[in-house]
Design a protein around this motif. Structure first.
Motif, PDB file in Angstrom:
ATOM      1  N   ARG A   1      -6.039  29.727 -31.801  1.00 41.28           N
ATOM      2  CA  ARG A   1      -5.686  30.556 -30.651  1.00 41.28           C
ATOM      3  C   ARG A   1      -6.094  29.882 -29.343  1.00 41.28           C
ATOM      4  O   ARG A   1      -5.372  29.944 -28.342  1.00 41.28           O
ATOM      5  CB  ARG A   1      -6.338  31.934 -30.765  1.00 41.28           C
ATOM      6  N   VAL A   2      -7.262  29.230 -29.361  1.00 39.14           N
ATOM      7  CA  VAL A   2      -7.703  28.505 -28.165  1.00 39.14           C
ATOM      8  C   VAL A   2      -6.772  27.332 -27.884  1.00 39.14           C
ATOM      9  O   VAL A   2      -6.452  27.033 -26.730  1.00 39.14           O
ATOM     10  CB  VAL A   2      -9.162  28.018 -28.339  1.00 39.14           C
ATOM     11  N   ALA A   3      -6.300  26.674 -28.956  1.00 37.00           N
ATOM     12  CA  ALA A   3      -5.366  25.563 -28.783  1.00 37.00           C
ATOM     13  C   ALA A   3      -4.065  26.039 -28.136  1.00 37.00           C
ATOM     14  O   ALA A   3      -3.462  25.335 -27.320  1.00 37.00           O
ATOM     15  CB  ALA A   3      -5.076  24.899 -30.128  1.00 37.00           C
ATOM     16  N   GLU A   4      -3.624  27.252 -28.490  1.00 38.28           N
ATOM     17  CA  GLU A   4      -2.427  27.820 -27.856  1.00 38.28           C
ATOM     18  C   GLU A   4      -2.664  28.037 -26.363  1.00 38.28           C
ATOM     19  O   GLU A   4      -1.772  27.778 -25.541  1.00 38.28           O
ATOM     20  CB  GLU A   4      -2.067  29.143 -28.527  1.00 38.28           C
ATOM     21  N   LEU A   5      -3.876  28.496 -26.012  1.00 37.17           N
ATOM     22  CA  LEU A   5      -4.201  28.661 -24.603  1.00 37.17           C
ATOM     23  C   LEU A   5      -4.154  27.311 -23.884  1.00 37.17           C
ATOM     24  O   LEU A   5      -3.685  27.220 -22.754  1.00 37.17           O
ATOM     25  CB  LEU A   5      -5.601  29.268 -24.445  1.00 37.17           C
ATOM     26  N   ARG A   6      -4.660  26.265 -24.555  1.00 37.93           N
ATOM     27  CA  ARG A   6      -4.646  24.938 -23.938  1.00 37.93           C
ATOM     28  C   ARG A   6      -3.213  24.481 -23.681  1.00 37.93           C
ATOM     29  O   ARG A   6      -2.895  23.939 -22.624  1.00 37.93           O
ATOM     30  CB  ARG A   6      -5.359  23.921 -24.826  1.00 37.93           C
ATOM     31  N   GLU A   7      -2.328  24.693 -24.670  1.00 42.40           N
ATOM     32  CA  GLU A   7      -0.933  24.294 -24.499  1.00 42.40           C
ATOM     33  C   GLU A   7      -0.292  25.055 -23.337  1.00 42.40           C
ATOM     34  O   GLU A   7       0.461  24.488 -22.546  1.00 42.40           O
ATOM     35  CB  GLU A   7      -0.159  24.542 -25.799  1.00 42.40           C
TER      36      GLU A   7
ATOM     37  N   TRP B   1     -10.502  35.526 -21.161  1.00 43.01           N
ATOM     38  CA  TRP B   1     -11.428  36.658 -21.243  1.00 43.01           C
ATOM     39  C   TRP B   1     -10.924  37.705 -22.234  1.00 43.01           C
ATOM     40  O   TRP B   1     -11.683  38.234 -23.046  1.00 43.01           O
ATOM     41  CB  TRP B   1     -11.587  37.269 -19.854  1.00 43.01           C
ATOM     42  N   MET B   2      -9.617  37.974 -22.200  1.00 42.94           N
ATOM     43  CA  MET B   2      -9.028  38.939 -23.120  1.00 42.94           C
ATOM     44  C   MET B   2      -9.183  38.476 -24.567  1.00 42.94           C
ATOM     45  O   MET B   2      -9.531  39.251 -25.456  1.00 42.94           O
ATOM     46  CB  MET B   2      -7.544  39.122 -22.795  1.00 42.94           C
ATOM     47  N   GLN B   3      -8.925  37.196 -24.810  1.00 44.56           N
ATOM     48  CA  GLN B   3      -8.988  36.684 -26.177  1.00 44.56           C
ATOM     49  C   GLN B   3     -10.410  36.738 -26.723  1.00 44.56           C
ATOM     50  O   GLN B   3     -10.637  37.024 -27.898  1.00 44.56           O
ATOM     51  CB  GLN B   3      -8.479  35.243 -26.224  1.00 44.56           C
ATOM     52  N   LEU B   4     -11.387  36.495 -25.867  1.00 42.59           N
ATOM     53  CA  LEU B   4     -12.773  36.477 -26.312  1.00 42.59           C
ATOM     54  C   LEU B   4     -13.241  37.844 -26.791  1.00 42.59           C
ATOM     55  O   LEU B   4     -14.142  37.935 -27.627  1.00 42.59           O
ATOM     56  CB  LEU B   4     -13.678  36.002 -25.168  1.00 42.59           C
ATOM     57  N   GLN B   5     -12.643  38.918 -26.282  1.00 46.16           N
ATOM     58  CA  GLN B   5     -13.106  40.259 -26.647  1.00 46.16           C
ATOM     59  C   GLN B   5     -12.961  40.544 -28.132  1.00 46.16           C
ATOM     60  O   GLN B   5     -13.776  41.237 -28.715  1.00 46.16           O
ATOM     61  CB  GLN B   5     -12.338  41.308 -25.841  1.00 46.16           C
ATOM     62  N   GLY B   6     -11.919  40.005 -28.748  1.00 46.01           N
ATOM     63  CA  GLY B   6     -11.716  40.267 -30.165  1.00 46.01           C
ATOM     64  C   GLY B   6     -12.173  39.139 -31.057  1.00 46.01           C
ATOM     65  O   GLY B   6     -11.880  39.122 -32.248  1.00 46.01           O
ATOM     66  N   GLN B   7     -12.908  38.195 -30.488  1.00 42.89           N
ATOM     67  CA  GLN B   7     -13.278  37.002 -31.246  1.00 42.89           C
ATOM     68  C   GLN B   7     -14.451  37.251 -32.172  1.00 42.89           C
ATOM     69  O   GLN B   7     -15.426  37.904 -31.799  1.00 42.89           O
ATOM     70  CB  GLN B   7     -13.619  35.870 -30.271  1.00 42.89           C
ATOM     71  N   LYS B   8     -14.359  36.709 -33.365  1.00 40.79           N
ATOM     72  CA  LYS B   8     -15.455  36.806 -34.320  1.00 40.79           C
ATOM     73  C   LYS B   8     -16.610  35.947 -33.808  1.00 40.79           C
ATOM     74  O   LYS B   8     -16.420  34.836 -33.367  1.00 40.79           O
ATOM     75  CB  LYS B   8     -15.007  36.309 -35.698  1.00 40.79           C
ATOM     76  N   GLY B   9     -17.812  36.485 -33.862  1.00 41.82           N
ATOM     77  CA  GLY B   9     -18.962  35.760 -33.342  1.00 41.82           C
ATOM     78  C   GLY B   9     -19.757  36.610 -32.373  1.00 41.82           C
ATOM     79  O   GLY B   9     -20.892  36.312 -32.055  1.00 41.82           O
TER      80      GLY B   9
END
Length: 327
Positions: free
Chosen positions: A27-33, A223-231
């Motif tokens: 998912r982070v890689a998609e953000l980078r792209e 920020w939105m993606q981090l809210q549902g991130q495992k960890g």
């Protein structure tokens, strides 16, 4: 007679964790792209600098006062003291930080220290949360914890000390039934007789001016993606912190492990968890931001000026993220 032996498959927790990490990295890689192509957009969320450097607890706590300290590479010190100021209302914790960041961003962007309770429905919608009864009740409890939070911010340099010691929220007018109020607002109904004052949160004006002056902007989608991130919240806090520090880095520096422990809550029974979270955060940051210069050393976390910022600065849109040179 044939006996049937039932084989119980044991869960492979290590494999599950690795699989979850790989999905997150994807998912982070998609953000980078999207960042490279410009599709990430220019929407940012403006977060209070002090609460990126010094964070709230991660778990419920009975403590009424907690202090965090961040030692900056220019020799100055930032100290934040959190106090639960209302009897019977506990300290904010965990994902309360998401609502708090959203409220601050709302206030900064609208240039007003008052955020109406109508924004509660906006918060659920904008953060992709379903508006069911349990969710609204949870939101009401989070608002009450934030309404009781008193915050002290101390910035100490070699020649002077600046302090802001006051309630984060000067006053609040919250309905007893948030679900009914959200429905009333969305239907366009008039205020009830005797309740003409709008429901909402009034940030203390000096605190509001402080976060307007000292805030950090990061991509809203990150920020939105981090809210549902495992960890959990700690991994989220670390990644946002590293985004900020790598952005404003002016020279090579090492953040010692003891410094990170003073900044981030250590309420985990596993003392090695912080280093594990740091490594995961850095791994994700490198995927998102290949030009970043950050590494884990025995002494702590090494940071240097990145060859290219995460997002280009655009002063015309007030998106210069390096509000002040603290590194």
């Amino acid at each position: 007679m044939t006996k049937t032996v039932e084989t119980v498959r044991r869960r492979d927790y290590a494999k599950e964790r690795q699989s979850a990490l790989e999905r997150t990295v994807d998912r982070v890689a998609e953000l980078r792209e999207d960042r490279n192509s410009g599709a990430l957009g220019d929407e940012v969320i403006k977060m209070a600098q002090a609460l990126i450097l010094c964070t709230l607890p991660y778990r419920p706590t009975e403590e009424r006062q907690i202090m965090r300290t961040a030692r900056l590479s220019d020799g100055s010190t930032l100290r934040v003291t959190f106090t639960a100021g209302i009897t019977g209302v506990n300290m904010p914790f965990g994902n309360d930080r998401h609502l708090m960041a959203w409220l601050f961003d709302k206030a900064i962007n609208s240039d007003t220290s008052f955020v109406t309770i109508k924004s509660a429905s906006d918060y659920l919608r904008e953060t992709g949360k379903s508006r069911n009864g349990d969710r609204v009740k949870e939101l009401a409890v989070r608002l009450s914890r934030l309404a009781g939070l008193v915050i002290g911010i101390e910035r100490r340099a070699a020649d002077a000390t600046q302090t802001v010691m006051l309630p984060m929220i000067a006053s609040s007018n919250l309905p007893h039934n948030l679900t009914v109020e959200i429905e009333r607002e969305e239907s366009g109904q008039e205020s009830l007789p005797g309740l003409e004052d709008p429901f909402g949160i009034q940030l203390e004006e000096r605190f509001f001016q402080d976060i307007k002056r000292h805030h950090v902007a990061i991509p809203r989608r990150l920020w939105m993606q981090l809210q549902g991130q495992k960890g959990g919240p700690q991994l989220q806090d670390l990644l946002i912190f590293f985004v900020y520090r790598c952005y404003c880095a002016q020279r090579e520096t090492v953040i010692p492990w003891h410094g990170l422990r003073e900044q981030f809550p250590q309420d985990d029974s596993n003392p090695r968890r912080l280093k594990q979270s740091v490594k995961k955060a850095i791994q994700q940051l490198r995927v998102l931001w290949p030009e970043v210069r950050i590494d884990v050393l025995k002494e702590g976390v090494w940071i240097n000026r990145a060859a290219q910022p995460l997002l280009p600065d655009d002063p015309s849109r007030k998106r210069v993220r390096r509000i002040e040179a603290i590194n």
